[in-house]
Design a protein around this motif. Structure first.
Motif, PDB file in Angstrom:
ATOM      1  N   MET A 268       6.019  -4.152  -8.950  1.00  0.00           N
ATOM      2  CA  MET A 268       5.033  -3.078  -8.995  1.00  0.00           C
ATOM      3  C   MET A 268       5.483  -1.958  -9.927  1.00  0.00           C
ATOM      4  SD  MET A 268       3.959  -2.941  -4.956  1.00  0.00           S
ATOM      5  CE  MET A 268       2.752  -1.630  -5.200  1.00  0.00           C
ATOM      6  N   ASP A 269       6.760  -1.612  -9.864  1.00  0.00           N
ATOM      7  CA  ASP A 269       7.281  -0.574 -10.741  1.00  0.00           C
ATOM      8  C   ASP A 269       7.184  -1.012 -12.198  1.00  0.00           C
ATOM      9  OD1 ASP A 269       8.407   1.831 -11.447  1.00  0.00           O
ATOM     10  OD2 ASP A 269      10.464   1.216 -11.051  1.00  0.00           O
TER      11      ASP A 269
ATOM     12  N   ALA B 208       0.830  -1.206   0.000  1.00  0.00           N
ATOM     13  CA  ALA B 208       0.000   0.000   0.000  1.00  0.00           C
ATOM     14  C   ALA B 208       0.867   1.260   0.000  1.00  0.00           C
ATOM     15  CB  ALA B 208      -0.925  -0.003   1.213  1.00  0.00           C
ATOM     16  N   THR B 209       1.971   1.216   0.731  1.00  0.00           N
ATOM     17  CA  THR B 209       2.886   2.358   0.773  1.00  0.00           C
ATOM     18  C   THR B 209       3.505   2.619  -0.581  1.00  0.00           C
ATOM     19  OG1 THR B 209       3.410   1.900   3.098  1.00  0.00           O
ATOM     20  CG2 THR B 209       4.953   3.297   1.877  1.00  0.00           C
ATOM     21  N   VAL B 210       3.966   1.567  -1.243  1.00  0.00           N
ATOM     22  CA  VAL B 210       4.579   1.712  -2.559  1.00  0.00           C
ATOM     23  C   VAL B 210       3.555   2.210  -3.572  1.00  0.00           C
ATOM     24  CG1 VAL B 210       5.708   0.482  -4.463  1.00  0.00           C
ATOM     25  CG2 VAL B 210       6.359  -0.003  -2.104  1.00  0.00           C
ATOM     26  N   LEU B 211       2.322   1.713  -3.491  1.00  0.00           N
ATOM     27  CA  LEU B 211       1.264   2.187  -4.388  1.00  0.00           C
ATOM     28  C   LEU B 211       1.048   3.689  -4.217  1.00  0.00           C
ATOM     29  CD1 LEU B 211      -1.441  -0.627  -4.203  1.00  0.00           C
ATOM     30  CD2 LEU B 211      -0.126   0.073  -6.226  1.00  0.00           C
ATOM     31  N   ALA B 212       1.052   4.136  -2.982  1.00  0.00           N
ATOM     32  CA  ALA B 212       0.876   5.568  -2.724  1.00  0.00           C
ATOM     33  C   ALA B 212       2.046   6.364  -3.298  1.00  0.00           C
ATOM     34  CB  ALA B 212       0.750   5.817  -1.224  1.00  0.00           C
ATOM     35  N   LEU B 213       3.261   5.829  -3.152  1.00  0.00           N
ATOM     36  CA  LEU B 213       4.443   6.515  -3.665  1.00  0.00           C
ATOM     37  C   LEU B 213       4.447   6.583  -5.186  1.00  0.00           C
ATOM     38  CD1 LEU B 213       7.099   4.919  -1.294  1.00  0.00           C
ATOM     39  CD2 LEU B 213       6.358   7.309  -1.275  1.00  0.00           C
ATOM     40  N   MET B 214       3.829   5.589  -5.830  1.00  0.00           N
ATOM     41  CA  MET B 214       3.812   5.530  -7.287  1.00  0.00           C
ATOM     42  C   MET B 214       2.567   6.167  -7.895  1.00  0.00           C
ATOM     43  SD  MET B 214       5.267   1.712  -8.132  1.00  0.00           S
ATOM     44  CE  MET B 214       6.958   1.252  -7.750  1.00  0.00           C
TER      45      MET B 214
ATOM     46  N   LEU C 109      14.373  18.234  -9.879  1.00  0.00           N
ATOM     47  CA  LEU C 109      13.688  18.644  -8.655  1.00  0.00           C
ATOM     48  C   LEU C 109      13.737  17.579  -7.571  1.00  0.00           C
ATOM     49  CD1 LEU C 109      10.502  20.323 -10.188  1.00  0.00           C
ATOM     50  CD2 LEU C 109      12.502  21.469  -9.210  1.00  0.00           C
ATOM     51  N   LYS C 110      14.300  16.416  -7.889  1.00  0.00           N
ATOM     52  CA  LYS C 110      14.326  15.315  -6.931  1.00  0.00           C
ATOM     53  C   LYS C 110      15.103  15.695  -5.676  1.00  0.00           C
ATOM     54  CE  LYS C 110      12.122  11.734  -8.664  1.00  0.00           C
ATOM     55  NZ  LYS C 110      11.113  10.978  -7.938  1.00  0.00           N
ATOM     56  N   SER C 111      14.596  15.225  -4.530  1.00  0.00           N
ATOM     57  CA  SER C 111      15.297  15.392  -3.262  1.00  0.00           C
ATOM     58  C   SER C 111      15.442  14.045  -2.586  1.00  0.00           C
ATOM     59  CB  SER C 111      14.531  16.360  -2.339  1.00  0.00           C
ATOM     60  OG  SER C 111      13.288  15.784  -1.962  1.00  0.00           O
ATOM     61  N   VAL C 112      16.120  14.012  -1.476  1.00  0.00           N
ATOM     62  CA  VAL C 112      16.373  12.742  -0.786  1.00  0.00           C
ATOM     63  C   VAL C 112      15.085  12.042  -0.423  1.00  0.00           C
ATOM     64  CG1 VAL C 112      17.366  11.721   1.285  1.00  0.00           C
ATOM     65  CG2 VAL C 112      18.584  13.532   0.098  1.00  0.00           C
ATOM     66  N   THR C 113      14.035  12.794  -0.130  1.00  0.00           N
ATOM     67  CA  THR C 113      12.794  12.180   0.323  1.00  0.00           C
ATOM     68  C   THR C 113      11.907  11.742  -0.807  1.00  0.00           C
ATOM     69  OG1 THR C 113      11.761  14.369   0.423  1.00  0.00           O
ATOM     70  CG2 THR C 113      12.771  13.514   2.448  1.00  0.00           C
ATOM     71  N   ASP C 114      12.265  12.048  -2.070  1.00  0.00           N
ATOM     72  CA  ASP C 114      11.444  11.668  -3.200  1.00  0.00           C
ATOM     73  C   ASP C 114      11.600  10.189  -3.476  1.00  0.00           C
ATOM     74  OD1 ASP C 114      10.434  14.173  -3.660  1.00  0.00           O
ATOM     75  OD2 ASP C 114      12.076  14.747  -5.003  1.00  0.00           O
ATOM     76  N   ARG C 115      10.568   9.649  -4.144  1.00  0.00           N
ATOM     77  CA  ARG C 115      10.656   8.252  -4.556  1.00  0.00           C
ATOM     78  C   ARG C 115      11.483   8.176  -5.821  1.00  0.00           C
ATOM     79  NH1 ARG C 115       7.856   6.204  -8.772  1.00  0.00           N
ATOM     80  NH2 ARG C 115       6.196   7.394  -9.756  1.00  0.00           N
ATOM     81  N   THR C 116      11.841   6.935  -6.236  1.00  0.00           N
ATOM     82  CA  THR C 116      12.652   6.759  -7.416  1.00  0.00           C
ATOM     83  C   THR C 116      11.837   6.886  -8.661  1.00  0.00           C
ATOM     84  OG1 THR C 116      12.263   4.385  -7.324  1.00  0.00           O
ATOM     85  CG2 THR C 116      14.220   5.211  -6.241  1.00  0.00           C
TER      86      THR C 116
END
Length: 210
Positions: free
Chosen positions: A159-160, A11-17, A203-210
């Motif tokens: 998932m990716d 669920a976390t990965v789905l939210a990130l994607m 614009l990517k930062s450390v907290t962004d997803r891949t």
């Protein structure tokens, strides 16, 4: 790691994607220009880079990479420049009803498409930090590390890959229904997607997803 923990991870990965990133936009571009089957090489390149980033995180290299701000910046901006160059070239070379242009695009090798996907993902070295921060939240200290790490990694890659295929399949389906002047604008839009991917990567930062 329990099954319930794994479901929370999914669920976390789905939210990130939930929103497209640079790799998804690149997949849209290449699928529209070269077709879905050829663009699968782009997806393979992206996932290959993710595998290396996950391995680096698992081996404890995240702290070393995070400490080198200069290296992070150089790698990231080299990737940004690469994507902008690809996008601008696609826009400038787009021509309606030009068989030579279509032949040139179809001659793009699977290796070149793979390299585009790999560089786009690898140009975000902070992804290693991302994985190093994400995985420990779902790994139990009472169980062996590597089996859990492999499960989390394989789940993320699956998932990716599914998301990349969904983006690519949709772009290819739409592009196949446009010809002539419309096809020209589809190709220009693909170049625009590449440039947009470069902007997102910048614009990517450390907290962004891949």
């Amino acid at each position: 790691m329990t099954f319930e923990t794994w479901l929370i991870y999914v669920a976390t990965v789905l939210a990130l994607m939930s929103t497209p990133g640079p790799s998804q936009l690149l997949m849209l571009s290449n699928s529209g220009a070269h077709g879905f089957r050829r663009a699968l090489s782009t997806a393979a390149g992206d996932l290959s880079a993710n595998m290396l980033q996950m391995l680096a995180a698992g081996l404890g290299l995240a702290a070393v990479i995070a400490a080198s701000a200069t290296a992070l910046s150089v790698i990231k901006w080299a990737g940004v420049a690469y994507l902008i160059w690809l996008g601008a070239r696609m826009i400038l070379k787009a021509k309606a009803n030009d068989p030579n242009t279509r032949a040139e695009q179809s001659d793009v090798s699977a290796r070149a498409l793979w390299m585009q996907g790999f560089i786009t993902s690898a140009a975000n070295p902070k992804a290693v930090v991302f994985f190093a921060a994400l995985f420990p939240q779902f790994i139990s200290a009472e169980a062996a590390f590597w089996p859990q790490f492999l499960i989390l990694s394989a789940t993320y890659l699956a998932m990716d890959g599914a998301f990349l295929c969904a983006y690519g399949g949709s772009a290819s389906w739409i592009a196949a229904r446009f010809k002539g002047a419309a096809k020209l604008w589809i190709e220009r839009l693909g170049g625009g997607f590449m440039i947009a991917a470069a902007v997102l990567l910048g614009l990517k930062s450390v907290t962004d997803r891949t």
